[in-house]
Design a protein around this motif. Structure first.
Motif, PDB file in Angstrom:
ATOM      1  N   THR A  89       5.474 -85.400 -36.539  1.00  0.00           N
ATOM      2  CA  THR A  89       4.470 -84.356 -36.352  1.00  0.00           C
ATOM      3  C   THR A  89       3.502 -84.747 -35.233  1.00  0.00           C
ATOM      4  N   LEU A  90       3.090 -85.996 -35.226  1.00  0.00           N
ATOM      5  CA  LEU A  90       2.186 -86.474 -34.164  1.00  0.00           C
ATOM      6  C   LEU A  90       2.855 -86.393 -32.795  1.00  0.00           C
ATOM      7  N   ALA A  91       4.117 -86.786 -32.731  1.00  0.00           N
ATOM      8  CA  ALA A  91       4.826 -86.746 -31.458  1.00  0.00           C
ATOM      9  C   ALA A  91       4.965 -85.310 -30.962  1.00  0.00           C
ATOM     10  N   VAL A  92       5.258 -84.388 -31.879  1.00  0.00           N
ATOM     11  CA  VAL A  92       5.371 -82.975 -31.495  1.00  0.00           C
ATOM     12  C   VAL A  92       4.022 -82.442 -31.025  1.00  0.00           C
ATOM     13  N   ASP A  93       2.958 -82.777 -31.735  1.00  0.00           N
ATOM     14  CA  ASP A  93       1.620 -82.335 -31.349  1.00  0.00           C
ATOM     15  C   ASP A  93       1.236 -82.873 -29.967  1.00  0.00           C
ATOM     16  N   GLN A  94       1.556 -84.145 -29.717  1.00  0.00           N
ATOM     17  CA  GLN A  94       1.255 -84.722 -28.405  1.00  0.00           C
ATOM     18  C   GLN A  94       2.048 -84.021 -27.303  1.00  0.00           C
ATOM     19  N   ALA A  95       3.305 -83.702 -27.588  1.00  0.00           N
ATOM     20  CA  ALA A  95       4.121 -83.000 -26.602  1.00  0.00           C
ATOM     21  C   ALA A  95       3.549 -81.612 -26.315  1.00  0.00           C
ATOM     22  N   LYS A  96       3.077 -80.944 -27.366  1.00  0.00           N
ATOM     23  CA  LYS A  96       2.469 -79.619 -27.183  1.00  0.00           C
ATOM     24  C   LYS A  96       1.202 -79.726 -26.332  1.00  0.00           C
TER      25      LYS A  96
END
Length: 159
Positions: A89-96
């Motif tokens: 979830t953190l990685a996806v949020d950072q990518a966003k």
């Protein structure tokens, strides 16, 4: 006899003065238009450079974002962890966030480019208004010169 010569001289002076005033007005109008075209060309070139900069910065940002994502995945795989749950979830949020940052940067540069294009159009418009003003002033000066010549001719003839 002298009266006719003075009248003819005054009339000729008025006619030639009118022609000269019109010629000067046309030259000033042409100069105003040329200057406006030149300045607009520079502003349009600035707009193109802004768009090139945007493309370059976008490419770099996407490459950087891709490398960051690959680094996160490789670290997760190296540690033996699986990318799911909170780390995912953190990685996806950072990518966003990285994607949004890139899009905001692109939007700002597109706005700057559009602004430069509008300035170019405004410059052309101002140049045309300057040309029209020069032509109107020349027409007024020509009319005044012609009237001056005619009134001088009448005055010389009546004496």
């Amino acid at each position: 006899m002298i009266q006719f010569a003075l009248a003819a001289t005054s009339l000729a002076s008025g006619i030639f003065g009118a022609k000269s005033a019109k010629r000067n007005a046309k030259m000033q109008a042409a100069q105003a238009r040329a200057l406006a075209r030149y300045n607009a060309k520079i502003k349009r070139q600035d707009a193109k450079e802004i768009m090139k900069t945007m493309d370059y910065q976008t490419d770099i940002a996407y490459d950087r974002s891709k490398k960051i994502g690959e680094t996160l995945r490789s670290r997760a795989i190296a540690s033996g962890a699986q990318m799911k749950g909170t780390p995912l979830t953190l990685a996806v949020d950072q990518a966003k966030e990285r994607q949004n940052s890139i899009l905001v940067s692109r939007r700002n540069l597109i706005g700057q480019s559009l602004s430069a294009e509008q300035e170019a159009k405004g410059t052309i418009y101002q140049g045309e208004m300057g040309a029209q003003t020069a032509l109107a002033k020349g027409k007024t000066a020509a009319t005044q010169s012609l009237f001056s010549g005619v009134s001088g001719a009448l005055a010389a003839y009546n004496t």
